[in-house]
Write a protein that holds these residues in place. Structure first.
Motif, PDB file in Angstrom:
ATOM      1  N   ALA A  52      46.359  88.031  70.620  1.00 44.16           N
ATOM      2  CA  ALA A  52      46.079  87.019  71.641  1.00 44.16           C
ATOM      3  C   ALA A  52      44.630  86.540  71.547  1.00 44.16           C
ATOM      4  O   ALA A  52      44.303  85.428  71.980  1.00 44.16           O
ATOM      5  CB  ALA A  52      46.365  87.581  73.028  1.00 44.16           C
ATOM      6  N   ASN A  53      43.745  87.361  70.985  1.00 41.32           N
ATOM      7  CA  ASN A  53      42.332  86.994  70.830  1.00 41.32           C
ATOM      8  C   ASN A  53      42.024  86.513  69.408  1.00 41.32           C
ATOM      9  O   ASN A  53      40.866  86.549  68.970  1.00 41.32           O
ATOM     10  CB  ASN A  53      41.441  88.193  71.155  1.00 41.32           C
ATOM     11  CG  ASN A  53      41.635  88.685  72.575  1.00 41.32           C
ATOM     12  OD1 ASN A  53      41.848  87.890  73.494  1.00 41.32           O
ATOM     13  ND2 ASN A  53      41.577  90.004  72.769  1.00 41.32           N
ATOM     14  N   LEU A  54      43.034  86.085  68.680  1.00 44.89           N
ATOM     15  CA  LEU A  54      42.867  85.724  67.276  1.00 44.89           C
ATOM     16  C   LEU A  54      41.799  84.651  67.085  1.00 44.89           C
ATOM     17  O   LEU A  54      40.976  84.745  66.164  1.00 44.89           O
ATOM     18  CB  LEU A  54      44.201  85.247  66.689  1.00 44.89           C
ATOM     19  CG  LEU A  54      44.151  84.827  65.213  1.00 44.89           C
ATOM     20  CD1 LEU A  54      43.834  86.020  64.321  1.00 44.89           C
ATOM     21  CD2 LEU A  54      45.463  84.177  64.786  1.00 44.89           C
ATOM     22  N   THR A  55      41.783  83.638  67.935  1.00 45.35           N
ATOM     23  CA  THR A  55      40.816  82.543  67.776  1.00 45.35           C
ATOM     24  C   THR A  55      39.392  83.055  67.843  1.00 45.35           C
ATOM     25  O   THR A  55      38.523  82.620  67.075  1.00 45.35           O
ATOM     26  CB  THR A  55      41.056  81.468  68.842  1.00 45.35           C
ATOM     27  OG1 THR A  55      42.384  80.944  68.700  1.00 45.35           O
ATOM     28  CG2 THR A  55      40.059  80.334  68.703  1.00 45.35           C
ATOM     29  N   ASP A  56      39.124  83.989  68.736  1.00 48.42           N
ATOM     30  CA  ASP A  56      37.774  84.561  68.842  1.00 48.42           C
ATOM     31  C   ASP A  56      37.421  85.333  67.578  1.00 48.42           C
ATOM     32  O   ASP A  56      36.294  85.261  67.088  1.00 48.42           O
ATOM     33  CB  ASP A  56      37.681  85.484  70.063  1.00 48.42           C
ATOM     34  CG  ASP A  56      37.849  84.727  71.377  1.00 48.42           C
ATOM     35  OD1 ASP A  56      37.539  83.525  71.399  1.00 48.42           O
ATOM     36  OD2 ASP A  56      38.294  85.343  72.368  1.00 48.42           O
ATOM     37  N   TYR A  57      38.389  86.091  67.048  1.00 55.63           N
ATOM     38  CA  TYR A  57      38.144  86.830  65.813  1.00 55.63           C
ATOM     39  C   TYR A  57      37.841  85.875  64.655  1.00 55.63           C
ATOM     40  O   TYR A  57      36.911  86.093  63.862  1.00 55.63           O
ATOM     41  CB  TYR A  57      39.356  87.687  65.441  1.00 55.63           C
ATOM     42  CG  TYR A  57      39.741  88.733  66.450  1.00 55.63           C
ATOM     43  CD1 TYR A  57      38.776  89.441  67.169  1.00 55.63           C
ATOM     44  CD2 TYR A  57      41.076  89.034  66.698  1.00 55.63           C
ATOM     45  CE1 TYR A  57      39.142  90.415  68.091  1.00 55.63           C
ATOM     46  CE2 TYR A  57      41.450  89.994  67.615  1.00 55.63           C
ATOM     47  CZ  TYR A  57      40.482  90.685  68.309  1.00 55.63           C
ATOM     48  OH  TYR A  57      40.842  91.638  69.224  1.00 55.63           O
ATOM     49  N   HIS A  59      36.688  82.835  64.728  1.00 56.08           N
ATOM     50  CA  HIS A  59      35.372  82.210  64.916  1.00 56.08           C
ATOM     51  C   HIS A  59      34.249  83.154  64.486  1.00 56.08           C
ATOM     52  O   HIS A  59      33.312  82.752  63.772  1.00 56.08           O
ATOM     53  CB  HIS A  59      35.201  81.814  66.385  1.00 56.08           C
ATOM     54  CG  HIS A  59      33.876  81.173  66.686  1.00 56.08           C
ATOM     55  ND1 HIS A  59      32.735  81.905  66.978  1.00 56.08           N
ATOM     56  CD2 HIS A  59      33.499  79.867  66.726  1.00 56.08           C
ATOM     57  CE1 HIS A  59      31.726  81.087  67.196  1.00 56.08           C
ATOM     58  NE2 HIS A  59      32.160  79.848  67.036  1.00 56.08           N
ATOM     59  N   MET A  60      34.339  84.414  64.879  1.00 51.46           N
ATOM     60  CA  MET A  60      33.282  85.385  64.573  1.00 51.46           C
ATOM     61  C   MET A  60      33.175  85.641  63.076  1.00 51.46           C
ATOM     62  O   MET A  60      32.071  85.557  62.500  1.00 51.46           O
ATOM     63  CB  MET A  60      33.572  86.692  65.316  1.00 51.46           C
ATOM     64  CG  MET A  60      32.578  87.813  65.003  1.00 51.46           C
ATOM     65  SD  MET A  60      32.916  89.319  65.935  1.00 51.46           S
ATOM     66  CE  MET A  60      34.544  89.753  65.269  1.00 51.46           C
ATOM     67  N   PHE A  61      34.301  85.931  62.413  1.00 51.67           N
ATOM     68  CA  PHE A  61      34.260  86.250  60.988  1.00 51.67           C
ATOM     69  C   PHE A  61      34.005  85.014  60.132  1.00 51.67           C
ATOM     70  O   PHE A  61      33.389  85.109  59.064  1.00 51.67           O
ATOM     71  CB  PHE A  61      35.556  86.941  60.567  1.00 51.67           C
ATOM     72  CG  PHE A  61      35.686  88.345  61.082  1.00 51.67           C
ATOM     73  CD1 PHE A  61      34.847  89.349  60.618  1.00 51.67           C
ATOM     74  CD2 PHE A  61      36.626  88.655  62.050  1.00 51.67           C
ATOM     75  CE1 PHE A  61      34.967  90.650  61.096  1.00 51.67           C
ATOM     76  CE2 PHE A  61      36.742  89.948  62.534  1.00 51.67           C
ATOM     77  CZ  PHE A  61      35.906  90.955  62.053  1.00 51.67           C
ATOM     78  N   LEU A  62      34.466  83.860  60.578  1.00 49.27           N
ATOM     79  CA  LEU A  62      34.217  82.622  59.843  1.00 49.27           C
ATOM     80  C   LEU A  62      32.723  82.334  59.779  1.00 49.27           C
ATOM     81  O   LEU A  62      32.175  82.001  58.707  1.00 49.27           O
ATOM     82  CB  LEU A  62      34.952  81.462  60.508  1.00 49.27           C
ATOM     83  CG  LEU A  62      34.711  80.064  59.926  1.00 49.27           C
ATOM     84  CD1 LEU A  62      35.202  79.985  58.495  1.00 49.27           C
ATOM     85  CD2 LEU A  62      35.399  79.004  60.787  1.00 49.27           C
ATOM     86  N   LYS A 255      33.249  75.308  68.221  1.00 53.01           N
ATOM     87  CA  LYS A 255      34.388  75.902  68.918  1.00 53.01           C
ATOM     88  C   LYS A 255      35.692  75.541  68.209  1.00 53.01           C
ATOM     89  O   LYS A 255      35.901  74.409  67.778  1.00 53.01           O
ATOM     90  CB  LYS A 255      34.435  75.407  70.359  1.00 53.01           C
ATOM     91  CG  LYS A 255      35.582  75.990  71.175  1.00 53.01           C
ATOM     92  CD  LYS A 255      35.575  75.457  72.597  1.00 53.01           C
ATOM     93  CE  LYS A 255      36.744  76.024  73.389  1.00 53.01           C
ATOM     94  NZ  LYS A 255      36.762  75.503  74.777  1.00 53.01           N
ATOM     95  N   LEU A 256      36.570  76.545  68.068  1.00 49.06           N
ATOM     96  CA  LEU A 256      37.868  76.340  67.434  1.00 49.06           C
ATOM     97  C   LEU A 256      38.922  76.071  68.486  1.00 49.06           C
ATOM     98  O   LEU A 256      39.012  76.785  69.490  1.00 49.06           O
ATOM     99  CB  LEU A 256      38.258  77.566  66.605  1.00 49.06           C
ATOM    100  CG  LEU A 256      37.413  77.857  65.363  1.00 49.06           C
ATOM    101  CD1 LEU A 256      37.851  79.168  64.724  1.00 49.06           C
ATOM    102  CD2 LEU A 256      37.529  76.720  64.357  1.00 49.06           C
TER     103      LEU A 256
END
Length: 562
Positions: A52-57, A59-62, A255-256
């Motif tokens: 559910a928090n994939l977008t945050d992950y 963004h961080m690793f990208l 922001k993604l």
């Protein structure tokens, strides 16, 4: 495989040490070459991961990948393409000195040798029936192998493998993506095809859990499109079940936002597979970048010395015996030029204007006579010579040869230009010369095979869901063979094959061994042999042969009784 940074000036200049422009760095200086996190493996604690928090992950690793890892990958790509750091060397030479920048081709040579040696003959896919399960249906295995062969032909598997291997040799890592496309059949129904493509390591990464097996949690593929001077980054994330597309962003770190609902895929695992060149994920020649820089600098300085020698300064002692041949137009008392009856200008020799012809190959010198205060004279002998420094050619050659030898030794790469390599060397001698390369090849082939087997498990899962194959678990019985690509000796190969047959080795095994000499794959040769036997009109029927054999035995027993 080319780094997708041609439109991304920020990513390109990040690959130049200290992020500076041309002619702005000093070579072979102290300090680390790359960011300490330039080769970091991304992980998330297993218990803390929530899709559910994939977008945050993402963004961080990208952001981390772009700011910390792309510079290393792009630098290695520059070296492979011949854009070495020597091109950006701040040499501090004066403007009138030669300043050549010569980049060597060692990285490309080493990579070409490594790719060709390991995969020049392609990978052989073989099915090995498990000994603990004698009841395995061979017909099912045939269906699986036929499907794998068709898939490999459709995706141009041999080119895919070589591209992956090249990426591994250069950057130490490689990525491939499985995806599906649809097409319409003649009956109007949709046909789903599995496709395979190679992703640039500068534009892809995989995030793993902290399980001992290091399972893939998700993979990310992003790339830049610079259209009409407007850069936009496209980002896609892949989990084990879904594909997430994001709205294009103008810069990394923005922001993604999801673009529509996630799409479902049917591979059962993250469809991005990461390959590693070794446990450290280093390129084949990456640890020897300092030696490559040293070679480039030595060659460049040698060229500078030769050019400076050709442009040496001429030093003249004494007086030049210059003929008084300079002409000037004749003028009247008012300063007007005088013309003759034909309207041509009238010229005269100017005794006070010596003329020196710089194009002449001859220079006339005379001693310089200096009048002394006591009425005497001092005569200074004349001389002319070029001001040069001695070029230690032999020392240069020794130094360069040592660097080349160290580069090839450290990377376990055979130098085919070495006069001691090849020639009339025996097979045993050649084996010793290739011993180091073989050790590296075996280790790298094991790691490469792990990635290929993961690909097979993904496509087998998809085929199982679509009922293309009867049992997807049979793919675990597929083994991979990496025949080395060495200079051919077909006569020796054929003689060895005949020896294997006489020793009782099966025809299937011998056909696989002969593939390098005949150019025919093992399974094709087996099929040809089977058809040849079946279509032979003189072939004895097996039942008839057994009946004749029994009759012969009965007659023999009757003769013994008599």
């Amino acid at each position: 495989m080319a780094v997708n940074t041609s439109d991304d000036s920020q990513a390109y200049y990040a690959s130049v040490p200290y992020g500076l422009q041309k002619d702005s760095i000093r070579m072979l200086r102290g300090g680390t070459r790359f960011d300490r996190e330039a080769n970091k493996v991304y992980r998330i604690p297993t218990a803390q991961y929530d899709e559910a928090n994939l977008t945050d992950y993402v963004h961080m690793f990208l952001e981390h990948h772009y700011n910390h890892q792309v510079a290393r990958i792009s630098t290695l790509q520059r070296y492979y393409e011949g854009d070495n750091d020597i091109h950006y060397w701040k040499s501090d030479k004066s403007k009138n000195r030669a300043d050549n920048r010569i980049a060597s081709g060692h990285p490309r040579y080493i990579t070409t040798m490594r790719v060709g040696y390991s995969l020049g003959k392609g990978i052989q896919y073989l099915y090995n029936s498990p000994t603990d399960k004698p009841g395995v249906d061979n017909e099912q295995a045939d269906v699986l192998m036929q499907q794998i062969n068709e898939f490999n032909q459709e995706v141009d598997e041999e080119y895919i493998e070589k591209t992956l291997k090249k990426s591994l040799s250069v950057t130490g890592r490689a990525f491939e993506l499985l995806y599906t496309t649809t097409s319409m059949k003649a009956d109007g129904k949709q046909n789903v095809n599995v496709e395979l493509t190679v992703l640039d390591p500068a534009n892809a990464f995989v995030v793993y859990d902290t399980n001992i097996h290091q399972n893939s949690l998700f993979g990310v593929y992003y790339y830049l499109v610079n259209f009409n001077d407007k850069p936009m980054y496209y980002v896609t994330a892949y989990t084990d079940t879904k594909v997430y597309h994001y709205e294009p962003i103008s810069s990394i770190g923005a922001k993604l936002t999801l673009s529509g609902e996630p799409e479902e895929h049917f591979f059962g695992r993250v469809p991005i597979t990461e390959y590693s060149n070794n446990d450290e994920r280093l390129g084949d020649w990456e640890p020897d970048l300092d030696l490559i820089d040293s070679y480039d600098k030595a060659i460049s300085e040698m060229a500078n010395g030769e050019e400076d020698f050709s442009n040496a300064t001429l030093v003249v002692n004494g007086d030049i015996d210059v003929p008084k041949t300079m002409k000037k137009p004749v003028k009247d008392s008012d300063g007007n030029i005088i013309y003759d009856e034909n309207g041509e200008m009238v010229w005269e020799i100017d005794p006070n204007s010596p003329y020196l012809n710089t194009l002449s190959k001859v220079m006339y010198l005379k001693p310089s006579i200096i009048n002394n205060a006591n009425g005497g004279v001092t005569v200074v002998p004349s001389s002319a010579q070029y001001l040069t420094k001695e070029l230690p050619i032999d020392n240069w050659k020794t130094h360069i040869d040592e660097i080349v030898r160290d580069i090839y030794t450290d990377t376990n790469t055979p130098n085919v230009n070495d006069e001691n390599f090849g020639g009339n060397s025996s097979g045993v001698a050649m084996s010793y010369k290739l011993f180091g390369s073989d050790q590296v090849r075996e280790t790298q082939n094991d790691l490469f095979g792990r990635g290929v087997k993961r690909r097979l498990r993904l496509v087998a899962h998809f085929w199982g869901l679509k009922d293309v194959i009867p049992n997807e678990t049979l793919v675990n019985n597929v083994s991979l063979n990496f025949p080395p690509n060495l200079p051919k000796n077909d006569t020796e190969t054929i003689n060895n094959a005949m020896g294997l047959l006489r020793a009782g080795v099966s025809q299937e095994t011998v056909f696989g061994y002969l593939a390098s000499a005949t150019g025919v794959k093992q399974e094709e040769e087996v099929q040809r042999k089977r058809e040849q036997v079946e279509n032979d009109p003189d072939r004895l029927d097996e039942n008839m042969f057994n009946q004749n054999k029994n009759k012969s035995q009965d007659n023999s027993e009757s003769d013994d009784e008599q």
